[in-house]
Design a protein around this motif. Structure first.
Motif: not given
Length: 87
Positions: A82, A78, A7, A46, A11, A49, A9, A80
């Motif tokens: 997938s 949490y 993955r 991702v 963020y 998220y 990310y 995300e």
């Protein structure tokens, strides 16, 4: 396959302390990036998220009888995407 792929990310995170309950709070959320870095060939970006966490001392009624040591209550939410296909 995508559900098991590496993955990547991008963020934003905000962390703060709330004196009224002694908790330490953390919120993370995916955010856009004008020119995202190149991904390794099999990595999945991702884009959906969100995560939230709080760490604080638990209320006395939540502790087991006779517990006099230090304790912490940790709550985590949490999500995300997938990229898995339904069905």
């Amino acid at each position: 396959p995508k559900p098991m792929a590496s993955r990547s990310y991008i963020y934003a995170r905000r962390v703060w302390h709330r004196p009224s309950d002694g908790g330490c709070y953390c919120l993370s959320k995916a955010c856009g990036f004008e020119a995202p870095p190149a991904l390794p060939c099999r990595a999945v970006s991702v884009e959906d998220y969100v995560a939230g966490c709080v760490v604080r001392a638990p209320a006395a009624q939540l502790l087991p009888p006779g517990c006099d040591g230090p304790a912490a209550e940790v709550l985590l939410v949490y999500f995300e995407d997938s990229h898995g296909r339904p069905g």
